[in-house]
Structure formats: C-alpha cells, structure tokens
Write a protein that holds these residues in place. Structure first.
Motif, PDB file in Angstrom:
ATOM      1  N   LEU A  12       0.854  -1.205  -0.061  1.00 41.51           N
ATOM      2  CA  LEU A  12       0.044   0.062   0.136  1.00 41.51           C
ATOM      3  C   LEU A  12       0.729   1.093   0.131  1.00 41.51           C
ATOM      4  N   MET A  13       0.378   2.229  -0.498  1.00 42.11           N
ATOM      5  CA  MET A  13       1.036   3.677  -0.586  1.00 42.11           C
ATOM      6  C   MET A  13       0.407   4.341   0.939  1.00 42.11           C
ATOM      7  N   SER A  14       1.122   5.224   1.275  1.00 45.66           N
ATOM      8  CA  SER A  14       0.630   6.096   2.499  1.00 45.66           C
ATOM      9  C   SER A  14      -0.631   6.475   2.593  1.00 45.66           C
ATOM     10  N   HIS A  18      -3.633   5.465   5.292  1.00 47.64           N
ATOM     11  CA  HIS A  18      -4.476   6.490   6.128  1.00 47.64           C
ATOM     12  C   HIS A  18      -5.799   6.294   6.044  1.00 47.64           C
ATOM     13  N   ARG A  19      -6.491   5.681   4.784  1.00 49.29           N
ATOM     14  CA  ARG A  19      -7.670   5.420   4.416  1.00 49.29           C
ATOM     15  C   ARG A  19      -8.353   4.231   5.158  1.00 49.29           C
ATOM     16  N   LEU A  20      -7.028   3.257   5.913  1.00 50.54           N
ATOM     17  CA  LEU A  20      -7.962   2.006   6.339  1.00 50.54           C
ATOM     18  C   LEU A  20      -8.634   2.383   7.421  1.00 50.54           C
ATOM     19  N   ARG A  21      -9.737   1.446   7.679  1.00 49.46           N
ATOM     20  CA  ARG A  21     -10.987   1.816   8.662  1.00 49.46           C
ATOM     21  C   ARG A  21     -10.832   0.456   9.648  1.00 49.46           C
ATOM     22  N   SER A  31     -10.466  -2.399   7.228  1.00 54.11           N
ATOM     23  CA  SER A  31     -10.949  -2.278   5.986  1.00 54.11           C
ATOM     24  C   SER A  31     -10.271  -1.723   5.061  1.00 54.11           C
ATOM     25  N   LEU A  32      -9.963  -2.322   3.788  1.00 56.79           N
ATOM     26  CA  LEU A  32      -9.276  -2.030   2.831  1.00 56.79           C
ATOM     27  C   LEU A  32     -10.459  -1.795   1.542  1.00 56.79           C
ATOM     28  N   GLY A  33     -10.815  -0.568   1.297  1.00 58.50           N
ATOM     29  CA  GLY A  33     -11.763  -0.653   0.201  1.00 58.50           C
ATOM     30  C   GLY A  33     -13.046  -1.207   0.563  1.00 58.50           C
ATOM     31  N   GLY A  34     -13.422  -1.236   1.766  1.00 57.52           N
ATOM     32  CA  GLY A  34     -14.706  -2.222   2.094  1.00 57.52           C
ATOM     33  C   GLY A  34     -14.858  -3.490   1.673  1.00 57.52           C
ATOM     34  N   ILE A  35     -13.781  -4.259   1.038  1.00 60.84           N
ATOM     35  CA  ILE A  35     -13.944  -5.459   0.274  1.00 60.84           C
ATOM     36  C   ILE A  35     -13.133  -6.533   1.323  1.00 60.84           C
ATOM     37  N   SER A  36     -11.866  -6.107   1.305  1.00 60.50           N
ATOM     38  CA  SER A  36     -10.902  -7.137   2.138  1.00 60.50           C
ATOM     39  C   SER A  36     -10.338  -6.452   3.527  1.00 60.50           C
ATOM     40  N   TRP A  37      -9.682  -7.234   4.106  1.00 56.68           N
ATOM     41  CA  TRP A  37      -9.261  -6.993   5.519  1.00 56.68           C
ATOM     42  C   TRP A  37      -7.760  -7.096   5.639  1.00 56.68           C
ATOM     43  N   VAL A  38      -7.135  -6.201   6.138  1.00 54.84           N
ATOM     44  CA  VAL A  38      -5.673  -6.331   6.296  1.00 54.84           C
ATOM     45  C   VAL A  38      -5.023  -6.260   7.694  1.00 54.84           C
ATOM     46  N   CYS A 146       1.320  -0.900  -6.734  1.00 54.47           N
ATOM     47  CA  CYS A 146       0.222  -0.667  -5.552  1.00 54.47           C
ATOM     48  C   CYS A 146      -1.141  -0.331  -6.440  1.00 54.47           C
ATOM     49  N   VAL A 147      -0.646   0.487  -7.603  1.00 56.76           N
ATOM     50  CA  VAL A 147      -2.052   0.863  -8.399  1.00 56.76           C
ATOM     51  C   VAL A 147      -2.383  -0.535  -9.063  1.00 56.76           C
ATOM     52  N   ARG A 148      -1.800  -1.391  -9.627  1.00 58.70           N
ATOM     53  CA  ARG A 148      -2.163  -2.637 -10.152  1.00 58.70           C
ATOM     54  C   ARG A 148      -2.779  -3.462  -8.993  1.00 58.70           C
ATOM     55  N   LEU A 149      -2.268  -3.508  -7.971  1.00 57.19           N
ATOM     56  CA  LEU A 149      -2.965  -4.438  -6.860  1.00 57.19           C
ATOM     57  C   LEU A 149      -4.273  -3.661  -6.526  1.00 57.19           C
ATOM     58  N   GLY A 150      -4.362  -2.509  -6.448  1.00 54.99           N
ATOM     59  CA  GLY A 150      -5.291  -1.538  -6.038  1.00 54.99           C
ATOM     60  C   GLY A 150      -6.442  -1.734  -6.820  1.00 54.99           C
ATOM     61  N   ARG A 151      -6.300  -1.963  -8.190  1.00 55.14           N
ATOM     62  CA  ARG A 151      -7.538  -2.192  -9.004  1.00 55.14           C
ATOM     63  C   ARG A 151      -7.716  -3.464  -9.270  1.00 55.14           C
ATOM     64  N   SER A 152      -6.745  -4.586  -9.309  1.00 56.97           N
ATOM     65  CA  SER A 152      -7.460  -5.987  -9.375  1.00 56.97           C
ATOM     66  C   SER A 152      -7.591  -6.584  -8.046  1.00 56.97           C
ATOM     67  N   CYS A 153      -7.045  -6.406  -7.148  1.00 58.63           N
ATOM     68  CA  CYS A 153      -7.123  -7.263  -5.981  1.00 58.63           C
ATOM     69  C   CYS A 153      -7.874  -6.289  -4.556  1.00 58.63           C
ATOM     70  N   TYR A 154      -7.521  -5.404  -4.468  1.00 60.39           N
ATOM     71  CA  TYR A 154      -7.920  -4.660  -3.282  1.00 60.39           C
ATOM     72  C   TYR A 154      -9.295  -3.767  -3.486  1.00 60.39           C
ATOM     73  N   ARG A 155      -9.565  -3.495  -4.761  1.00 58.21           N
ATOM     74  CA  ARG A 155     -10.647  -2.771  -5.365  1.00 58.21           C
ATOM     75  C   ARG A 155     -10.524  -1.172  -4.604  1.00 58.21           C
ATOM     76  N   ILE A 156      -9.385  -0.879  -4.670  1.00 60.44           N
ATOM     77  CA  ILE A 156      -9.264   0.492  -4.229  1.00 60.44           C
ATOM     78  C   ILE A 156      -9.601   1.303  -5.260  1.00 60.44           C
ATOM     79  N   ARG A 157     -10.463   2.630  -5.033  1.00 57.11           N
ATOM     80  CA  ARG A 157     -10.634   3.455  -6.229  1.00 57.11           C
ATOM     81  C   ARG A 157      -9.885   4.647  -6.012  1.00 57.11           C
ATOM     82  N   SER A 158      -9.109   5.286  -7.044  1.00 55.12           N
ATOM     83  CA  SER A 158      -8.365   6.574  -6.860  1.00 55.12           C
ATOM     84  C   SER A 158      -8.830   7.644  -6.424  1.00 55.12           C
TER      85      SER A 158
END
Length: 158
Positions: A12-14, A18-21, A31-38, A146-158
C-alpha cells in the motif's frame, strides 16, 4: 468477511494506509476498500524523520502520497513479550532489529513491512522488517504495483 489479505503484507501507499478503517468486529483488522481486511502492510518511501531511544526507533516514511509513522521495537532483551522464547532466539531478534535500525537514515529509500494499527487515532506501522533499497527504481516500481493491486485485488478507487 474476506480474510484473504489478513495474513499477507498488503502493498500500500501511505495515502491508502491512512484510509484504512478499523473492523467493528475483528481486533487488529482494518477494512481496505470495503472489500478486504488487512493487518499487515508493506510500503516503500523516503525516510524523512528518525528518533531513536534505547527501547524503540520511531521514523516516518514519505512515498509522495503522504507520510506514515513507523515504530521498530528494540527492547527484545528486556520485554516481557519475548520472555516466552529461548535466550538464543531473543538475542537473534535483538541483533536483527538493531542492525536494521542502524540502516534507517534520513534521506534513504526504505521498504517497510509490519503490522498496521491505530496509535492515538492515527495509522502507524509496527515494523518487523526495514530494508534500505539500493535500486533507484524501487519506489516507482512499488507505486506501479500498488496501483495494479489496488485495481485488481484490493478494489481501491483512486
């Protein structure tokens, strides 16, 4: 709940750290993007602050999206947490932590792995591994990953 990232170091990027809940039901899970837990993360950036005491090293890593505070404990020889381990293992942990702490210098690019958590309401990494990067492309390669994983695995929206 998707636990697929719980025992993995999520890259992850900083900004995203800081967006983790916090999870309302699981201790030490975020919570990471509301989908996964880290619970563990990996980040790469430039060390911009360093404060060392006999018991810990506190430093900040800036990756261009923000800064994240990291702490590395150095009190393995006196900590009650390590009392359950044999003395040779404690000594090994202590030497490794002190060697890694010596490499943490302001201006160096470092890869940090560890447990993520809240400390006084702010996300922080309790570092277990800190490696100084020698590859000048390490930081940008981490960003791309991070961008690749965010889109394909973590479902993070930029």
């Amino acid at each position: 709940m998707d636990r697929s990232l719980q025992n993995t170091h999520a890259k992850l990027m900083s900004r995203d750290i800081h967006r983790l809940r916090p999870s309302p039901t699981e201790a030490n899970c975020f919570s990471l993007g509301g989908i996964s837990w880290v619970s563990r993360v990996e980040t790469v950036g430039t060390i911009v602050s360093r404060d060392m005491t006999p018991n810990f090293l506190k430093f900040s890593v800036d990756d261009g999206t923000g800064c994240v505070t990291c702490i590395m404990w150095l009190n393995q020889l006196t900590s009650r947490y390590f009392n359950r381990l044999d003395q040779s293992t404690i000594l090994l942990y202590s030497r490794a932590a002190r060697k890694q702490a010596a490499e943490v210098r302001i201006g160096a690019v470092a890869r940090v792995r560890g447990r993520v958590g809240l400390y006084r309401g702010v996300m922080q990494i309790t570092a277990t591994v800190v490696v100084t990067e020698r590859d000048p492309n390490a930081e940008i390669l981490h960003w791309l990953e991070c961008v690749r994983l965010g889109r394909s695995c973590y479902r993070i929206r930029s």
